[in-house]
Design a protein around this motif. Structure first.
Motif, PDB file in Angstrom:
ATOM      1  N   ASP A 115      -7.812  13.505  -2.984  1.00  0.00           N
ATOM      2  CA  ASP A 115      -7.162  12.228  -3.303  1.00  0.00           C
ATOM      3  C   ASP A 115      -5.738  12.187  -2.752  1.00  0.00           C
ATOM      4  O   ASP A 115      -5.274  11.141  -2.251  1.00  0.00           O
ATOM      5  CB  ASP A 115      -7.141  12.014  -4.816  1.00  0.00           C
ATOM      6  CG  ASP A 115      -8.536  11.781  -5.378  1.00  0.00           C
ATOM      7  OD1 ASP A 115      -9.413  11.358  -4.577  1.00  0.00           O
ATOM      8  OD2 ASP A 115      -8.736  12.003  -6.580  1.00  0.00           O
ATOM      9  N   TRP A 164       0.851   3.881  -3.213  1.00  0.00           N
ATOM     10  CA  TRP A 164       0.446   5.281  -3.093  1.00  0.00           C
ATOM     11  C   TRP A 164       1.625   6.227  -3.249  1.00  0.00           C
ATOM     12  O   TRP A 164       1.489   7.329  -3.814  1.00  0.00           O
ATOM     13  CB  TRP A 164      -0.226   5.514  -1.734  1.00  0.00           C
ATOM     14  CG  TRP A 164      -1.664   5.091  -1.738  1.00  0.00           C
ATOM     15  CD1 TRP A 164      -2.197   3.973  -1.229  1.00  0.00           C
ATOM     16  CD2 TRP A 164      -2.745   5.825  -2.313  1.00  0.00           C
ATOM     17  NE1 TRP A 164      -3.545   3.907  -1.434  1.00  0.00           N
ATOM     18  CE2 TRP A 164      -3.925   5.050  -2.109  1.00  0.00           C
ATOM     19  CE3 TRP A 164      -2.855   7.037  -3.000  1.00  0.00           C
ATOM     20  CZ2 TRP A 164      -5.183   5.456  -2.543  1.00  0.00           C
ATOM     21  CZ3 TRP A 164      -4.128   7.457  -3.420  1.00  0.00           C
ATOM     22  CH2 TRP A 164      -5.262   6.663  -3.201  1.00  0.00           C
ATOM     23  N   ILE A 220      -3.321   7.114   4.027  1.00  0.00           N
ATOM     24  CA  ILE A 220      -3.069   5.660   3.942  1.00  0.00           C
ATOM     25  C   ILE A 220      -1.602   5.356   4.204  1.00  0.00           C
ATOM     26  O   ILE A 220      -1.257   4.400   4.928  1.00  0.00           O
ATOM     27  CB  ILE A 220      -3.508   5.131   2.564  1.00  0.00           C
ATOM     28  CG1 ILE A 220      -5.042   5.195   2.437  1.00  0.00           C
ATOM     29  CG2 ILE A 220      -3.017   3.693   2.356  1.00  0.00           C
ATOM     30  CD1 ILE A 220      -5.562   4.793   1.076  1.00  0.00           C
ATOM     31  N   ILE A 221      -0.722   6.142   3.639  1.00  0.00           N
ATOM     32  CA  ILE A 221       0.721   5.927   3.854  1.00  0.00           C
ATOM     33  C   ILE A 221       1.050   6.050   5.333  1.00  0.00           C
ATOM     34  O   ILE A 221       1.781   5.217   5.910  1.00  0.00           O
ATOM     35  CB  ILE A 221       1.537   6.916   3.012  1.00  0.00           C
ATOM     36  CG1 ILE A 221       1.413   6.565   1.520  1.00  0.00           C
ATOM     37  CG2 ILE A 221       3.006   6.889   3.436  1.00  0.00           C
ATOM     38  CD1 ILE A 221       2.098   7.563   0.603  1.00  0.00           C
ATOM     39  N   ALA A 244       0.823  -1.208   0.000  1.00  0.00           N
ATOM     40  CA  ALA A 244       0.000   0.000   0.000  1.00  0.00           C
ATOM     41  C   ALA A 244       0.861   1.263   0.000  1.00  0.00           C
ATOM     42  O   ALA A 244       0.607   2.224  -0.736  1.00  0.00           O
ATOM     43  CB  ALA A 244      -0.927  -0.021   1.210  1.00  0.00           C
ATOM     44  N   LYS A 303      -6.019  11.636   0.912  1.00  0.00           N
ATOM     45  CA  LYS A 303      -6.376  10.241   1.185  1.00  0.00           C
ATOM     46  C   LYS A 303      -5.169   9.326   1.048  1.00  0.00           C
ATOM     47  O   LYS A 303      -4.934   8.435   1.878  1.00  0.00           O
ATOM     48  CB  LYS A 303      -7.485   9.812   0.227  1.00  0.00           C
ATOM     49  CG  LYS A 303      -7.938   8.360   0.410  1.00  0.00           C
ATOM     50  CD  LYS A 303      -9.021   7.986  -0.585  1.00  0.00           C
ATOM     51  CE  LYS A 303      -9.421   6.530  -0.425  1.00  0.00           C
ATOM     52  NZ  LYS A 303     -10.450   6.117  -1.409  1.00  0.00           N
ATOM     53  N   GLY A 304      -4.384   9.547  -0.005  1.00  0.00           N
ATOM     54  CA  GLY A 304      -3.186   8.732  -0.202  1.00  0.00           C
ATOM     55  C   GLY A 304      -2.188   8.913   0.914  1.00  0.00           C
ATOM     56  O   GLY A 304      -1.573   7.941   1.400  1.00  0.00           O
ATOM     57  N   THR A 356       2.210   6.522  -6.881  1.00  0.00           N
ATOM     58  CA  THR A 356       1.137   7.303  -7.497  1.00  0.00           C
ATOM     59  C   THR A 356       1.325   8.799  -7.244  1.00  0.00           C
ATOM     60  O   THR A 356       1.203   9.638  -8.161  1.00  0.00           O
ATOM     61  CB  THR A 356      -0.226   6.850  -6.958  1.00  0.00           C
ATOM     62  OG1 THR A 356      -0.400   5.458  -7.243  1.00  0.00           O
ATOM     63  CG2 THR A 356      -1.356   7.648  -7.607  1.00  0.00           C
ATOM     64  N   LEU A 357       1.655   9.129  -5.986  1.00  0.00           N
ATOM     65  CA  LEU A 357       1.872  10.537  -5.652  1.00  0.00           C
ATOM     66  C   LEU A 357       3.107  11.092  -6.361  1.00  0.00           C
ATOM     67  O   LEU A 357       3.132  12.240  -6.812  1.00  0.00           O
ATOM     68  CB  LEU A 357       2.016  10.697  -4.138  1.00  0.00           C
ATOM     69  CG  LEU A 357       0.751  10.420  -3.312  1.00  0.00           C
ATOM     70  CD1 LEU A 357       1.078  10.461  -1.814  1.00  0.00           C
ATOM     71  CD2 LEU A 357      -0.337  11.446  -3.622  1.00  0.00           C
TER      72      LEU A 357
END
Length: 476
Positions: free
Chosen positions: A290, A276, A297-298, A272, A293-294, A279-280
């Motif tokens: 978004d 992320w 999660i990190i 995860a 949110k990422g 993605t970032l």
């Protein structure tokens, strides 16, 4: 189960058997030798004393009988005494003159001879009765002789009367008795040998099987069992080895499952975080929500990784003895409330209501490590949410009962299967639970509470769910 015994085992067995038999037989042999020697000496002493006493009585009586005879009358009376002597087949009677020469005897070979033995010298020179044993100077036969002086009217030495008997028959009888005793001793020694050999075999052979099984366990054949044939100490040792084998197998299985579980638990948050983060980093996300949110999660997954690493470090410290406490006086109520307030917001986000029931005491003083106790509270609250969060409620209370601080943490989830309750505090144990975790959190918690001289109990609560109860001693 049947096993083959290796060469080293056979050498060991022979060594044990040799030492055992040497020690036991050596002691028995020493006792038998001492007993036979003592008995032989006692037998010889008995025969010798009986014969000596009998011959002294006869010699003394004969000397008294002849003390009223002069030398001439003494010789005539001596011949008459010899002719009427009833025990002539058992012993010889000799009458000696003042020079020590045999003048009359029941055996013609001795007539005219001079025995010149100590008993004769004692009777003629010292005028006392003497006993002598040895080889006859004339015949070479083993004999016993008793000589008594014959004194006329208490002053004039007339001669000596001498009783002589052969000891050959006594020697043969004594030798036969000793031989019989020796045979009995050998029979006893043989019986002891074979009984010891059977006994040693009944010990050594099972030990060889146990030794071989222990070696197989050491080589990795966990779970292998030894056939139990005895209900004694060997049987107890067999049960212990079998139990150890089972536990080693279970520990190996648990450790394997733990490594697999930890690998999976580490892989999930790392996947995860990496996903992320990539993605970032790529800049594909432009919506601030978004991105937030990422990042959340990190952070959440990183925190979970940190907690897992902390648990593993705690387990490592417990295993190698580096697990210590920084004890100080603290307010248990304050430490618990801090943990409750910290987790209340976390649980609220997940839709779980955390209810805290205070006690009447303003302060609950104890001696403990605040950081370790906080770790216990946080771990138990996290477990309650993880395994019983489906009930959407967690109750926490603290009370003073019988001079002890009692903390209860209860969830309203599915509870624990009854057959798993005895094992849930074991290291690496996860049971049928599908929740994430390493399986060592409760083990660490119990270790901390035990180090505080307290007790941690876990059971299903009435109405559903699981309840953990902590008892800690209070300061006076």
């Amino acid at each position: 189960m049947g096993v083959k015994i290796g060469l080293s085992d056979k050498k060991t067995i022979r060594g044990i058997r040799r030492r055992w038999l040497f020690n036991s037989l050596g002691a028995v042999m020493l006792i038998l030798v001492l007993a036979l020697s003592t008995l032989s000496v006692a037998l010889w002493g008995y025969y010798e004393t009986a014969m000596t006493t009998g011959m002294e009585v006869q010699a003394s009586a004969a000397a008294r009988h002849f003390r009223s005879y002069t030398r001439s009358a003494y010789r005539t009376a001596a011949q008459t005494f010899i002719d009427g002597f009833e025990d002539r087949n058992k012993m010889d009677v000799q009458f000696l003159d003042v020079n020590g020469r045999v003048v009359y005897t029941g055996q013609s070979l001795a007539t005219g001879t001079m025995p010149q033995t100590d008993d004769v010298h004692g009777a003629l020179e010292e005028r006392t009765m003497r006993v002598w044993k040895g080889r006859d100077p004339v015949t070479g036969e083993h004999i016993m002789a008793v000589s008594a002086p014959v004194i006329y009217e208490g002053s004039l030495l007339v001669g000596a009367v001498r009783f002589v008997t052969s000891l050959e028959a006594v020697d043969r009888q004594l030798a036969m008795s000793i031989l019989i005793l020796a045979l009995i001793g050998l029979a006893i020694l043989g019986l002891v040998y074979f009984s010891n050999l059977t006994f040693v075999r009944s010990i050594v052979e099972p030990l060889a099987s146990i030794n071989e099984t222990a070696r197989m366990i050491a080589d990795g054949s966990y779970g292998i069992q030894i056939e139990k044939n005895f209900d004694d100490e060997i049987g107890e040792l067999t049960d212990t080895i079998n139990d150890m084998s089972i536990k080693v197998m279970q520990a190996e299985k648990t450790q394997s499952e733990f490594l697999s579980s930890v690998s999976h638990e580490l892989r999930t948050p790392l996947t995860a975080i990496n996903g992320w983060a990539e993605t970032l980093q790529s800049g594909e996300l432009t919506d601030p929500e978004d991105v937030k949110k990422g990042m959340d999660i990190i952070v959440s997954e990183a925190r979970r990784l940190t907690n897992m690493v902390e648990e593993l470090l705690e387990f490592s410290r417990m295993s190698d003895g580096r697990f210590t406490l920084a004890v100080e006086r603290l307010d248990l109520k304050e430490e618990l409330e801090d943990a409750v307030y910290t987790y209340r917001e976390f649980f609220r986000r997940d839709g779980i209501h955390l209810h805290y029931k205070d006690c009447d005491e303003e302060e609950i003083p104890i001696s403990g490590d605040p950081q370790r106790l906080r770790q216990v509270f946080c771990n138990l609250l996290d477990n309650a949410a993880k395994h019983g969060g489906s009930g959407k409620r967690i109750d926490v209370s603290v009370q003073v009962e019988d001079g002890q601080a009692v903390i209860r943490i209860r969830d309203y989830g599915a509870g624990i299967p009854e057959d798993e309750i005895p094992f849930v505090k074991n290291k690496f144990y996860k049971g049928s639970s599908k929740a994430r975790g390493s399986g060592i959190g409760l083990a660490v918690c119990e270790e901390i509470i035990t180090r505080h001289e307290g007790r941690l109990d876990l059971d299903n609560a009435e109405g559903g769910g699981c309840e953990v109860t902590i008892h800690l001693p209070m300061e006076a």
